[in-house]
Motif scaffolding. Structure first.
Motif, mmCIF file in Angstrom:
data_model
loop_
_atom_site.group_PDB
_atom_site.id
_atom_site.type_symbol
_atom_site.label_atom_id
_atom_site.label_comp_id
_atom_site.label_asym_id
_atom_site.label_seq_id
_atom_site.Cartn_x
_atom_site.Cartn_y
_atom_site.Cartn_z
ATOM 1 N N GLY A 157 13.799 11.158 19.568
ATOM 2 C CA GLY A 157 12.530 10.521 19.918
ATOM 3 C C GLY A 157 11.599 10.413 18.729
ATOM 4 O O GLY A 157 11.952 10.741 17.590
ATOM 5 N N GLY A 158 10.415 9.928 19.016
ATOM 6 C CA GLY A 158 9.417 9.709 17.978
ATOM 7 C C GLY A 158 8.527 10.910 17.743
ATOM 8 O O GLY A 158 8.626 11.939 18.417
ATOM 9 N N ASP A 159 7.642 10.749 16.780
ATOM 10 C CA ASP A 159 6.763 11.831 16.332
ATOM 11 C C ASP A 159 5.311 11.388 16.507
ATOM 12 O O ASP A 159 4.742 10.721 15.643
ATOM 13 C CB ASP A 159 7.061 12.137 14.866
ATOM 14 N N LYS A 196 -2.966 13.013 22.942
ATOM 15 C CA LYS A 196 -3.575 14.203 22.328
ATOM 16 C C LYS A 196 -2.915 14.515 20.991
ATOM 17 O O LYS A 196 -3.588 14.885 20.026
ATOM 18 C CB LYS A 196 -3.448 15.398 23.283
ATOM 19 N N GLN A 197 -1.586 14.371 20.928
ATOM 20 C CA GLN A 197 -0.872 14.652 19.684
ATOM 21 C C GLN A 197 -1.250 13.655 18.594
ATOM 22 O O GLN A 197 -1.430 14.028 17.421
ATOM 23 C CB GLN A 197 0.633 14.620 19.938
ATOM 24 N N ARG A 198 -1.374 12.392 18.966
ATOM 25 C CA ARG A 198 -1.740 11.375 17.973
ATOM 26 C C ARG A 198 -3.146 11.617 17.425
ATOM 27 O O ARG A 198 -3.378 11.514 16.221
ATOM 28 C CB ARG A 198 -1.626 9.975 18.595
ATOM 29 N N VAL A 328 16.738 15.083 17.124
ATOM 30 C CA VAL A 328 16.490 14.124 16.050
ATOM 31 C C VAL A 328 15.090 13.555 16.230
ATOM 32 O O VAL A 328 14.801 12.890 17.228
ATOM 33 C CB VAL A 328 17.515 12.969 16.056
ATOM 34 N N THR A 329 14.207 13.839 15.287
ATOM 35 C CA THR A 329 12.838 13.332 15.330
ATOM 36 C C THR A 329 12.703 12.207 14.309
ATOM 37 O O THR A 329 12.939 12.414 13.123
ATOM 38 C CB THR A 329 11.819 14.441 15.011
ATOM 39 N N LEU A 330 12.308 11.030 14.771
ATOM 40 C CA LEU A 330 12.188 9.882 13.888
ATOM 41 C C LEU A 330 10.866 9.906 13.134
ATOM 42 O O LEU A 330 9.835 10.288 13.682
ATOM 43 C CB LEU A 330 12.308 8.591 14.693
ATOM 44 N N TYR A 331 10.904 9.467 11.910
ATOM 45 C CA TYR A 331 9.718 9.448 11.058
ATOM 46 C C TYR A 331 8.823 8.268 11.419
ATOM 47 O O TYR A 331 9.308 7.160 11.717
ATOM 48 C CB TYR A 331 10.140 9.359 9.596
ATOM 49 N N SER A 332 7.521 8.471 11.391
ATOM 50 C CA SER A 332 6.551 7.420 11.690
ATOM 51 C C SER A 332 6.093 6.757 10.398
ATOM 52 O O SER A 332 5.064 7.112 9.818
ATOM 53 C CB SER A 332 5.355 8.006 12.450
ATOM 54 N N ALA A 333 6.867 5.784 9.962
ATOM 55 C CA ALA A 333 6.555 5.104 8.706
ATOM 56 C C ALA A 333 5.335 4.208 8.858
ATOM 57 O O ALA A 333 5.080 3.647 9.920
ATOM 58 C CB ALA A 333 7.745 4.270 8.255
ATOM 59 N N VAL A 334 4.594 4.060 7.775
ATOM 60 C CA VAL A 334 3.477 3.125 7.738
ATOM 61 C C VAL A 334 3.988 1.795 7.184
ATOM 62 O O VAL A 334 4.608 1.756 6.119
ATOM 63 C CB VAL A 334 2.328 3.650 6.869
ATOM 64 N N VAL A 335 3.735 0.727 7.927
ATOM 65 C CA VAL A 335 4.143 -0.611 7.493
ATOM 66 C C VAL A 335 2.897 -1.399 7.103
ATOM 67 O O VAL A 335 1.973 -1.560 7.918
ATOM 68 C CB VAL A 335 4.909 -1.342 8.612
ATOM 69 N N ASP A 336 2.856 -1.862 5.859
ATOM 70 C CA ASP A 336 1.748 -2.708 5.398
ATOM 71 C C ASP A 336 2.326 -3.891 4.630
ATOM 72 O O ASP A 336 3.538 -4.146 4.680
ATOM 73 C CB ASP A 336 0.736 -1.910 4.584
ATOM 74 N N LYS A 337 1.499 -4.624 3.928
ATOM 75 C CA LYS A 337 1.982 -5.834 3.269
ATOM 76 C C LYS A 337 3.024 -5.553 2.186
ATOM 77 O O LYS A 337 3.803 -6.444 1.827
ATOM 78 C CB LYS A 337 0.807 -6.618 2.678
ATOM 79 N N ASP A 338 3.060 -4.322 1.691
ATOM 80 C CA ASP A 338 3.995 -3.987 0.622
ATOM 81 C C ASP A 338 5.438 -3.831 1.115
ATOM 82 O O ASP A 338 6.374 -4.025 0.340
ATOM 83 C CB ASP A 338 3.566 -2.699 -0.087
#
Length: 349
Positions: A157-159, A196-198, A328-338
């Motif tokens: 799952g997600g984080d 709450k976690q976020r 398995v904990t999935l990483y919360s990547a940041v998506v931006d213009k780069d």
């Protein structure tokens, strides 16, 4: 939206985001040339793309009444079709716990080889998870976690805490040179643990930036309508702020409508989850939305990979153990213009 395990109970393998992480480990792990094939731990080989033992996977999830949940179903179906040795038995999907329990019991009675379950309510469906495990059917618990680790063989799952942490860090880095910076937060449903976690992750990240103060917070409910209404309230109450974190890209559609109606463009916005609409806005780069933090629905594809490995008695490529991980904990990547081009194909509608 999903409601996984608490931050303190995550025991997992922390992997990179979405399409390029768990799937790459599971599916792309063994050479097609038998002379190069390495056992996962000196005995059984790791799973790969080559046809193997036939596996019937039962998949049960909630009703797809949100873009993210619809993407969960789509990812599971597409991944299963990739394998000629996988048969997917998928239920209709229901938010009624009794109905979902009945659907899972039907899959148990059909004697599927492995179950993948995203429960409408993890606590309420724990017993049926236990029933499957006791019947000798391993369960891959997807995102919303059962109350007992005996009710599943593997959780993926997600984080949620990581979402908030990475959103706050991204905003913090963008504003670190600004004195007396002000940020606001558009959260999701406050009665959900994930919200709450976020928020906790976001607040913890902002502690690293003493020049930044969170001046307001509103809770929406993951819908376009609520996002528009609550964002309008934030804009009316706060005549000036420098950044906004919105927990969910679906409610973000409404939030952006409110921003446009108010004629505001004096702050940067970070979203959450990874909707295609958010990705497109980030790519166009002509509005306030500059980034979004992933909660990747591709976890469903990875859950199919894990279920296939379980059914075939294989391990995970890239790891030395005979068996797949417990968590398995999935990483919360940041998506931006780069990096938007990399993630654009994973955006959900």
């Amino acid at each position: 939206m999903p409601e996984p395990m608490s931050r303190t109970s995550r025991r997992g393998l922390l992997l990179g985001a979405a399409a390029v992480s768990t799937g790459a480990l599971l599916a792309g792990c063994t050479s097609n040339d038998s002379q190069d094939e390495e056992p996962a731990a000196g005995g059984q080989s790791a799973t790969d793309n080559q046809p193997g033992k036939q596996v019937t996977i039962g998949f049960a999830g909630p009703q797809a009444d949100h873009g993210w949940l619809n993407a969960i179903n789509d990812n599971a179906k597409r991944r299963a079709k990739k394998y000629s040795d996988v048969t997917l038995e998928i239920t209709e999907g229901s938010n009624d716990t009794a109905a979902q329990i009945g659907q899972i019991e039907t899959l148990i009675n059909k004697k599927v080889d492995v179950l993948v379950v995203l429960p409408a309510d993890g606590k309420a469906l724990t017993q049926v998870g236990l029933k499957a495990m006791r019947a000798g059917i391993p369960v891959v618990n997807l995102d919303r976690i059962f109350n007992s680790p005996q009710a599943y063989r593997c959780w993926i799952g997600g984080d949620n805490y990581g979402m908030g942490l990475n959103a706050g860090t991204y905003i913090g880095e963008k504003l670190k040179g600004k004195s007396d910076a002000r940020v606001v937060e558009l959260a999701g449903l406050d009665n959900l643990e994930l919200t709450k976690q976020r928020t906790q992750g976001f607040d913890d990240a902002l502690k690293n930036y003493p020049n930044i103060k969170k001046v307001a917070r509103q809770a929406a409910d993951f819908t376009v309508e609520s996002g528009q209404a609550k964002m309008a309230q934030l804009l009316q109450a706060q005549s000036k702020f420098d950044a906004l974190w919105n927990h969910d890209d679906d409610q973000g559609v409404g939030a952006l409508r409110a921003v446009e109606q108010a004629g505001r463009d004096d702050f940067l916005m970070v979203g959450g989850a990874g909707a295609l609409s958010a990705f497109q806005a980030i790519k166009q780069d002509n509005g306030v939305l500059k980034a979004t933090v992933l909660y990747p629905p591709t976890m469903a594809a990875s859950a199919i990979d894990l279920a296939r490995a379980l059914g075939q008695g294989k391990g995970v490529g890239g790891l030395a153990e005979y068996e797949i991980p417990t968590s398995v904990t999935l990483y919360s990547a940041v998506v931006d213009k780069d990096n938007i081009e990399r993630y654009l194909p994973t955006g959900f509608r």
